[in-house]
Design a protein around this motif. Structure first.
Motif, PDB file in Angstrom:
ATOM      1  N   ALA A 132       0.858  -1.183   0.000  1.00 53.39           N
ATOM      2  CA  ALA A 132       0.000   0.000   0.000  1.00 53.39           C
ATOM      3  C   ALA A 132       0.894   1.232   0.000  1.00 53.39           C
ATOM      4  O   ALA A 132       1.944   1.239   0.657  1.00 53.39           O
ATOM      5  N   LEU A 133       0.494   2.260  -0.734  1.00 54.12           N
ATOM      6  CA  LEU A 133       1.247   3.510  -0.819  1.00 54.12           C
ATOM      7  C   LEU A 133       0.301   4.697  -0.652  1.00 54.12           C
ATOM      8  O   LEU A 133      -0.841   4.652  -1.111  1.00 54.12           O
ATOM      9  N   ALA A 134       0.804   5.751  -0.021  1.00 57.57           N
ATOM     10  CA  ALA A 134       0.070   7.008   0.052  1.00 57.57           C
ATOM     11  C   ALA A 134       1.078   8.144   0.204  1.00 57.57           C
ATOM     12  O   ALA A 134       2.052   8.017   0.954  1.00 57.57           O
ATOM     13  N   ALA A 135       0.853   9.234  -0.510  1.00 58.80           N
ATOM     14  CA  ALA A 135       1.809  10.342  -0.522  1.00 58.80           C
ATOM     15  C   ALA A 135       1.175  11.619   0.007  1.00 58.80           C
ATOM     16  O   ALA A 135      -0.012  11.873  -0.204  1.00 58.80           O
ATOM     17  N   GLY A 136       1.969  12.416   0.697  1.00 59.22           N
ATOM     18  CA  GLY A 136       1.544  13.717   1.194  1.00 59.22           C
ATOM     19  C   GLY A 136       2.705  14.399   1.883  1.00 59.22           C
ATOM     20  O   GLY A 136       3.691  13.749   2.239  1.00 59.22           O
ATOM     21  N   ASP A 137       2.606  15.704   2.094  1.00 61.58           N
ATOM     22  CA  ASP A 137       3.677  16.444   2.773  1.00 61.58           C
ATOM     23  C   ASP A 137       3.408  16.396   4.269  1.00 61.58           C
ATOM     24  O   ASP A 137       2.878  17.328   4.864  1.00 61.58           O
ATOM     25  N   PHE A 138       3.809  15.312   4.901  1.00 61.88           N
ATOM     26  CA  PHE A 138       3.450  15.061   6.299  1.00 61.88           C
ATOM     27  C   PHE A 138       4.093  16.035   7.276  1.00 61.88           C
ATOM     28  O   PHE A 138       3.548  16.299   8.335  1.00 61.88           O
ATOM     29  N   ASP A 139       5.282  16.537   6.938  1.00 58.79           N
ATOM     30  CA  ASP A 139       5.971  17.444   7.867  1.00 58.79           C
ATOM     31  C   ASP A 139       5.960  18.891   7.380  1.00 58.79           C
ATOM     32  O   ASP A 139       6.633  19.748   7.961  1.00 58.79           O
ATOM     33  N   ASN A 140       5.217  19.178   6.316  1.00 60.34           N
ATOM     34  CA  ASN A 140       5.001  20.544   5.846  1.00 60.34           C
ATOM     35  C   ASN A 140       6.301  21.276   5.517  1.00 60.34           C
ATOM     36  O   ASN A 140       6.448  22.461   5.795  1.00 60.34           O
ATOM     37  N   ASP A 141       7.257  20.562   4.881  1.00 55.82           N
ATOM     38  CA  ASP A 141       8.529  21.192   4.540  1.00 55.82           C
ATOM     39  C   ASP A 141       8.665  21.472   3.045  1.00 55.82           C
ATOM     40  O   ASP A 141       9.720  21.884   2.578  1.00 55.82           O
ATOM     41  N   GLY A 142       7.584  21.225   2.290  1.00 59.33           N
ATOM     42  CA  GLY A 142       7.620  21.475   0.865  1.00 59.33           C
ATOM     43  C   GLY A 142       7.996  20.274   0.023  1.00 59.33           C
ATOM     44  O   GLY A 142       7.898  20.324  -1.205  1.00 59.33           O
ATOM     45  N   TYR A 143       8.445  19.201   0.669  1.00 57.19           N
ATOM     46  CA  TYR A 143       8.765  17.956  -0.026  1.00 57.19           C
ATOM     47  C   TYR A 143       7.717  16.907   0.336  1.00 57.19           C
ATOM     48  O   TYR A 143       7.438  16.692   1.525  1.00 57.19           O
ATOM     49  N   TRP A 144       7.156  16.265  -0.664  1.00 62.77           N
ATOM     50  CA  TRP A 144       6.172  15.226  -0.382  1.00 62.77           C
ATOM     51  C   TRP A 144       6.862  13.985   0.170  1.00 62.77           C
ATOM     52  O   TRP A 144       8.012  13.701  -0.162  1.00 62.77           O
ATOM     53  N   ASP A 145       6.144  13.284   1.020  1.00 66.31           N
ATOM     54  CA  ASP A 145       6.645  12.101   1.702  1.00 66.31           C
ATOM     55  C   ASP A 145       5.788  10.901   1.284  1.00 66.31           C
ATOM     56  O   ASP A 145       4.713  11.058   0.707  1.00 66.31           O
ATOM     57  N   LEU A 146       6.267   9.708   1.615  1.00 68.52           N
ATOM     58  CA  LEU A 146       5.582   8.499   1.173  1.00 68.52           C
ATOM     59  C   LEU A 146       5.385   7.540   2.338  1.00 68.52           C
ATOM     60  O   LEU A 146       6.336   7.187   3.032  1.00 68.52           O
ATOM     61  N   LYS A 161      -0.538  12.042  13.938  1.00 69.08           N
ATOM     62  CA  LYS A 161      -0.669  13.439  13.564  1.00 69.08           C
ATOM     63  C   LYS A 161       0.610  13.942  12.941  1.00 69.08           C
ATOM     64  O   LYS A 161       1.691  13.778  13.472  1.00 69.08           O
ATOM     65  N   GLY A 162       0.474  14.584  11.797  1.00 66.62           N
ATOM     66  CA  GLY A 162       1.632  15.098  11.074  1.00 66.62           C
ATOM     67  C   GLY A 162       1.836  16.573  11.345  1.00 66.62           C
ATOM     68  O   GLY A 162       1.032  17.248  11.972  1.00 66.62           O
ATOM     69  N   GLY A 163       2.942  17.106  10.801  1.00 63.41           N
ATOM     70  CA  GLY A 163       3.255  18.527  10.970  1.00 63.41           C
ATOM     71  C   GLY A 163       2.573  19.399   9.967  1.00 63.41           C
ATOM     72  O   GLY A 163       2.557  20.616  10.084  1.00 63.41           O
ATOM     73  N   GLY A 164       2.011  18.823   8.924  1.00 65.84           N
ATOM     74  CA  GLY A 164       1.353  19.627   7.895  1.00 65.84           C
ATOM     75  C   GLY A 164       0.381  18.772   7.130  1.00 65.84           C
ATOM     76  O   GLY A 164       0.247  17.589   7.331  1.00 65.84           O
ATOM     77  N   GLY A 165      -0.297  19.382   6.200  1.00 66.17           N
ATOM     78  CA  GLY A 165      -1.359  18.702   5.480  1.00 66.17           C
ATOM     79  C   GLY A 165      -0.871  18.155   4.161  1.00 66.17           C
ATOM     80  O   GLY A 165       0.060  17.421   4.069  1.00 66.17           O
ATOM     81  N   GLY A 166      -1.563  18.520   3.163  1.00 68.18           N
ATOM     82  CA  GLY A 166      -1.136  18.322   1.800  1.00 68.18           C
ATOM     83  C   GLY A 166      -1.304  16.968   1.191  1.00 68.18           C
ATOM     84  O   GLY A 166      -0.650  16.022   1.556  1.00 68.18           O
ATOM     85  N   GLY A 167      -2.177  16.913   0.246  1.00 66.54           N
ATOM     86  CA  GLY A 167      -2.146  15.840  -0.719  1.00 66.54           C
ATOM     87  C   GLY A 167      -2.657  14.521  -0.214  1.00 66.54           C
ATOM     88  O   GLY A 167      -2.936  14.328   0.948  1.00 66.54           O
ATOM     89  N   GLY A 168      -2.706  13.591  -1.117  1.00 62.76           N
ATOM     90  CA  GLY A 168      -3.176  12.288  -0.727  1.00 62.76           C
ATOM     91  C   GLY A 168      -3.051  11.292  -1.837  1.00 62.76           C
ATOM     92  O   GLY A 168      -2.990  11.635  -2.996  1.00 62.76           O
ATOM     93  N   GLY A 169      -3.022  10.068  -1.426  1.00 60.65           N
ATOM     94  CA  GLY A 169      -3.033   8.955  -2.368  1.00 60.65           C
ATOM     95  C   GLY A 169      -3.611   7.787  -1.634  1.00 60.65           C
ATOM     96  O   GLY A 169      -3.564   7.729  -0.420  1.00 60.65           O
ATOM     97  N   GLY A 170      -4.160   6.866  -2.347  1.00 62.83           N
ATOM     98  CA  GLY A 170      -4.820   5.744  -1.702  1.00 62.83           C
ATOM     99  C   GLY A 170      -4.005   4.487  -1.819  1.00 62.83           C
ATOM    100  O   GLY A 170      -3.242   4.320  -2.749  1.00 62.83           O
ATOM    101  N   GLY A 171      -4.196   3.592  -0.887  1.00 66.33           N
ATOM    102  CA  GLY A 171      -3.507   2.310  -0.931  1.00 66.33           C
ATOM    103  C   GLY A 171      -4.486   1.178  -0.901  1.00 66.33           C
ATOM    104  O   GLY A 171      -5.505   1.262  -0.226  1.00 66.33           O
ATOM    105  N   GLY A 172      -4.190   0.127  -1.598  1.00 68.20           N
ATOM    106  CA  GLY A 172      -5.083  -1.024  -1.650  1.00 68.20           C
ATOM    107  C   GLY A 172      -4.546  -2.176  -0.854  1.00 68.20           C
ATOM    108  O   GLY A 172      -3.474  -2.111  -0.273  1.00 68.20           O
ATOM    109  N   GLY A 173      -5.256  -3.247  -0.903  1.00 67.74           N
ATOM    110  CA  GLY A 173      -4.951  -4.382  -0.057  1.00 67.74           C
ATOM    111  C   GLY A 173      -3.742  -5.155  -0.498  1.00 67.74           C
ATOM    112  O   GLY A 173      -3.215  -4.987  -1.569  1.00 67.74           O
ATOM    113  N   GLY A 174      -3.283  -6.033   0.414  1.00 67.17           N
ATOM    114  CA  GLY A 174      -2.130  -6.854   0.125  1.00 67.17           C
ATOM    115  C   GLY A 174      -2.465  -8.302   0.313  1.00 67.17           C
ATOM    116  O   GLY A 174      -3.504  -8.648   0.785  1.00 67.17           O
TER     117      GLY A 174
END
Length: 227
Positions: free
Chosen positions: A117-131, A214-227
């Motif tokens: 499963a994968l999901a992406a977003g800027d979890f720490d609000n530093d301008g770089y997306w995380d995974l 809880k993350g440091g910032g918001g941003g973006g999203g992606g969904g993950g499926g089952g394994g």
């Protein structure tokens, strides 16, 4: 069957504000193709999970593509990141992520299913997306969630974090929980949500739950499926 992934492009007509996906400019990405790392093997399920985000902060979307049964159907799992550029994805600059390699925590073990499963977003609000990467087969199918942070050079293991159910409020760990089988992100007070879908967590004493960090910032999203 040797897996591949197709990318469809969006066309925006000059006379219209409405765009649509077209096949004319689509292109194929695959392990070991056009300079990308790895090699195509049967039963690796490359493309089973994908997530897009600007992991290196250059203004172009990058694409993370999982092969949860890599290599050769062993189920260890890998994620290949294709950087984006002015003219689309750049396979020759792609890089591979595996547990225990390149500074990532963990061990590359059979059956872990890294990348299920994968999901992406800027979890720490530093301008770089995380995974966020689900690894539901870890530790005899107890499962973990591994978070890789973006940087100027993309995703790496410099600050990666690993969680399992024992780290969080709620139920403990059990074999067969497959924690991390599904992952998603959203602005739920800047939380990352993930599940443990095992029937063990459906009993009245424990409950089926979505757990959040809880993350440091918001941003973006992606969904993950089952394994």
């Amino acid at each position: 069957m040797r897996p591949i992934c197709f990318v469809l492009c969006c066309s925006l007509a000059a006379s219209s504000a409405v765009g649509q996906l077209i096949t004319a400019d689509s292109h194929l990405i695959a392990q070991g193709f056009d300079g990308a790392p790895g090699q195509r093997d049967r039963n690796e399920f490359f493309g089973d999970e994908v997530a897009a985000g600007d992991f290196d902060g250059d203004g172009f979307a990058d694409l993370a593509v999982a092969a949860p049964s890599d290599p050769d159907g062993q189920g260890r799992g890998s994620v290949t990141v294709f950087p984006g550029g002015l003219f689309g994805l750049i396979p020759e600059e792609a890089y591979e992520l595996r547990q225990g390699a390149g500074g990532l925590d963990g061990n590359d073990e059979r059956g872990d299913g890294f990348g299920s499963a994968l999901a992406a977003g800027d979890f720490d609000n530093d301008g770089y997306w995380d995974l966020a990467v689900g690894v539901p087969g870890e530790d005899g199918s107890e499962g973990i969630l591994q978070v890789l942070y973006g940087s100027e050079t993309g995703l790496n293991g410099d600050r990666d974090q690993v969680w399992d159910q024992s780290d969080l409020e709620g139920s403990g760990r059990d074999r067969g929980d497959f924690f991390g089988s599904a992952v998603t992100v959203g602005d739920f007070n800047a939380c990352l949500l993930y599940t443990s879908p095992s029937p063990r967590d459906l009993n009245p004493n424990r409950g089926f739950r979505l757990l959040g960090v809880k993350g440091g910032g918001g941003g973006g999203g992606g969904g993950g499926g089952g394994g």
